[in-house]
Design a protein around this motif. Structure first.
Motif, PDB file in Angstrom:
ATOM      1  N   LEU A  47       0.706  -1.278   0.003  1.00 38.56           N
ATOM      2  CA  LEU A  47      -0.076   0.074  -0.007  1.00 38.56           C
ATOM      3  C   LEU A  47       0.768   1.075   0.069  1.00 38.56           C
ATOM      4  CD1 LEU A  47      -0.124   1.421   3.191  1.00 38.56           C
ATOM      5  CD2 LEU A  47      -1.174  -0.559   3.636  1.00 38.56           C
ATOM      6  N   ASP A  48       0.115   2.402  -0.289  1.00 39.64           N
ATOM      7  CA  ASP A  48       0.813   3.665  -0.375  1.00 39.64           C
ATOM      8  C   ASP A  48       0.187   4.266   0.684  1.00 39.64           C
ATOM      9  OD1 ASP A  48       2.821   3.115  -2.452  1.00 39.64           O
ATOM     10  OD2 ASP A  48       1.412   3.993  -4.002  1.00 39.64           O
ATOM     11  N   PHE A  49       0.812   5.022   1.677  1.00 39.18           N
ATOM     12  CA  PHE A  49       0.298   5.929   2.616  1.00 39.18           C
ATOM     13  C   PHE A  49       0.712   7.220   2.685  1.00 39.18           C
ATOM     14  CE2 PHE A  49       0.849   7.688   6.994  1.00 39.18           C
ATOM     15  CZ  PHE A  49      -0.283   7.683   7.242  1.00 39.18           C
ATOM     16  N   THR A  87      -5.774  14.744   2.230  1.00 40.16           N
ATOM     17  CA  THR A  87      -4.682  15.153   3.026  1.00 40.16           C
ATOM     18  C   THR A  87      -4.799  16.713   3.143  1.00 40.16           C
ATOM     19  OG1 THR A  87      -3.206  15.335   1.089  1.00 40.16           O
ATOM     20  CG2 THR A  87      -3.215  13.400   2.291  1.00 40.16           C
ATOM     21  N   GLY A  88      -5.301  17.389   2.440  1.00 43.98           N
ATOM     22  CA  GLY A  88      -5.259  18.841   2.499  1.00 43.98           C
ATOM     23  C   GLY A  88      -6.332  19.192   3.621  1.00 43.98           C
ATOM     24  N   ARG A  89      -7.432  18.290   3.600  1.00 47.98           N
ATOM     25  CA  ARG A  89      -8.539  18.432   4.699  1.00 47.98           C
ATOM     26  C   ARG A  89      -8.189  17.939   5.948  1.00 47.98           C
ATOM     27  NH1 ARG A  89     -13.055  20.673   2.502  1.00 47.98           N
ATOM     28  NH2 ARG A  89     -14.416  19.740   4.223  1.00 47.98           N
ATOM     29  N   GLY A  90      -6.683  17.397   6.164  1.00 50.52           N
ATOM     30  CA  GLY A  90      -6.473  16.818   7.357  1.00 50.52           C
ATOM     31  C   GLY A  90      -6.710  15.399   7.588  1.00 50.52           C
ATOM     32  N   TYR A  91      -6.817  14.673   6.593  1.00 49.90           N
ATOM     33  CA  TYR A  91      -6.965  13.198   6.626  1.00 49.90           C
ATOM     34  C   TYR A  91      -5.560  12.613   6.313  1.00 49.90           C
ATOM     35  CZ  TYR A  91     -11.820  14.269   6.780  1.00 49.90           C
ATOM     36  OH  TYR A  91     -13.135  14.943   6.919  1.00 49.90           O
ATOM     37  N   ALA A  92      -5.288  11.466   6.969  1.00 52.72           N
ATOM     38  CA  ALA A  92      -4.229  10.697   6.422  1.00 52.72           C
ATOM     39  C   ALA A  92      -4.839   9.874   5.228  1.00 52.72           C
ATOM     40  CB  ALA A  92      -3.660   9.700   7.487  1.00 52.72           C
ATOM     41  N   PHE A  93      -3.882   9.285   4.267  1.00 55.90           N
ATOM     42  CA  PHE A  93      -4.608   8.725   3.162  1.00 55.90           C
ATOM     43  C   PHE A  93      -3.918   7.560   2.625  1.00 55.90           C
ATOM     44  CE2 PHE A  93      -5.991   8.028  -1.399  1.00 55.90           C
ATOM     45  CZ  PHE A  93      -7.261   8.302  -1.344  1.00 55.90           C
ATOM     46  N   ALA A  94      -4.492   6.419   2.460  1.00 56.49           N
ATOM     47  CA  ALA A  94      -3.636   5.126   1.824  1.00 56.49           C
ATOM     48  C   ALA A  94      -4.312   4.528   0.671  1.00 56.49           C
ATOM     49  CB  ALA A  94      -3.764   4.140   2.824  1.00 56.49           C
ATOM     50  N   SER A  95      -3.784   4.123  -0.302  1.00 54.96           N
ATOM     51  CA  SER A  95      -4.243   3.382  -1.370  1.00 54.96           C
ATOM     52  C   SER A  95      -3.569   2.003  -1.412  1.00 54.96           C
ATOM     53  CB  SER A  95      -3.971   4.333  -2.683  1.00 54.96           C
ATOM     54  OG  SER A  95      -4.386   3.678  -3.685  1.00 54.96           O
TER      55      SER A  95
END
Length: 290
Positions: A47-49, A87-95
């Motif tokens: 995964l990418d984080f 991420t700009g809205r303050g969330y971490a993100f993973a694909s």
């Protein structure tokens, strides 16, 4: 809701499988630097984080790609907007990548999603993730997989997790929430693909159908997104009804778009501030993740 002419499953998914590997699917935002993480020993169990900027720990959005269960990849499958937007809205993100049919079963794919989440949460302190504030999001086949993980607790349980670890699920324009129903509508080519993916055993097909797995417990919240594909609308409506009957909070939102172009657009454009679904998802995430 205005209905469009039925787009055959054969033409839609067949074109989707080719498009999933095309350059149009390979756009990747450059707003953040991804960390590549492994959650298993297979080459596809990666995964990418992207870490959330600013204050941590942050809520996490986990995205699962489509591609007809046998193609697709995390690299670029998010479309050009999601990473920078969320991420700009303050969330971490993973694909997340997962093993593909025919080398893996759908059951193993769903387990891969749960195992990927467990791997992220085991490193929550290092990665700046707020445990318990997680949303699973998936497009097409990925919509089916996140809906399955969100309705059948066995996958999270095997990964050492429970529905206390996630706040909600966002399936995007899926059309296999009722696998037997979708297989019945399939043409010759896609009939063979569905048989390869889901087999011919009716009990297994139902076990892999989120619509038939909605008896409690489920993930606490669902947001079903779809365009105006006849099979996608019907299946989203049926999943919504099944979730409501089980006492699970669910919202459903439809958007313009027909056939393969609409199916691709909703994934490609989500996160674009000018696209209608973006604001709806933003408000839902703000409510569900706080």
């Amino acid at each position: 809701m205005k209905k469009s002419p039925l787009i055959t499953t054969t033409s839609l998914i067949g074109a989707l499988l080719m498009a999933a590997a095309s350059p149009a699917f390979a756009q990747q935002p450059a707003a953040a630097q991804a960390q590549s993480l492994s959650y298993g020993t297979d080459a596809l169990q990666k995964l990418d984080f992207w870490r959330a900027p600013g204050q941590v720990p942050a809520p996490l959005v986990v995205f699962v790609h489509g591609g007809g269960w046998k193609r697709g990849d995390k690299d670029g499958a998010t479309g050009p907007y999601k990473v920078a937007h969320y991420t700009g809205r303050g969330y971490a993100f993973a694909s997340v990548n997962y093993r593909l049919v025919p080398d893996a079963t759908v059951e193993q794919q769903a387990q891969d999603i749960a195992d990927a989440l467990a791997a992220l949460l085991r490193q929550s302190d290092r990665l700046g993730i707020a445990r318990g504030r997680v949303v699973l999001m998936g497009h097409s086949a990925g919509a089916h997989l996140v809906a399955l993980v969100g309705t059948d607790p066995r996958y999270l349980r095997k990964a050492g997790l429970s529905y206390a670890d996630i706040r909600g699920v966002i399936p995007i324009d899926g059309a296999a929430y009722d696998v037997p129903g979708q297989m019945q509508d399939a043409g010759r080519m896609m009939g063979a693909t569905y048989r390869q993916t889901f087999g011919t055993d009716a009990a297994r097909q139902r076990a892999l159908s989120p619509t038939f797995q909605t008896a409690a417990p489920n993930a606490p919240e669902f947001l079903l997104l779809h365009v105006q594909r006849v099979d996608g609308v019907r299946q989203a409506e049926e999943l919504e009804a099944a979730l409501r009957k089980a006492g699970t909070h669910v919202e459903r939102e439809g958007f313009p778009g027909r056939g393969l172009p609409g199916h691709m657009q909703i994934n490609r454009e989500l996160g674009n501030p000018t696209y209608a679904a973006t604001g709806i998802v933003d408000r839902w995430l703000a409510r569900v993740l706080g």
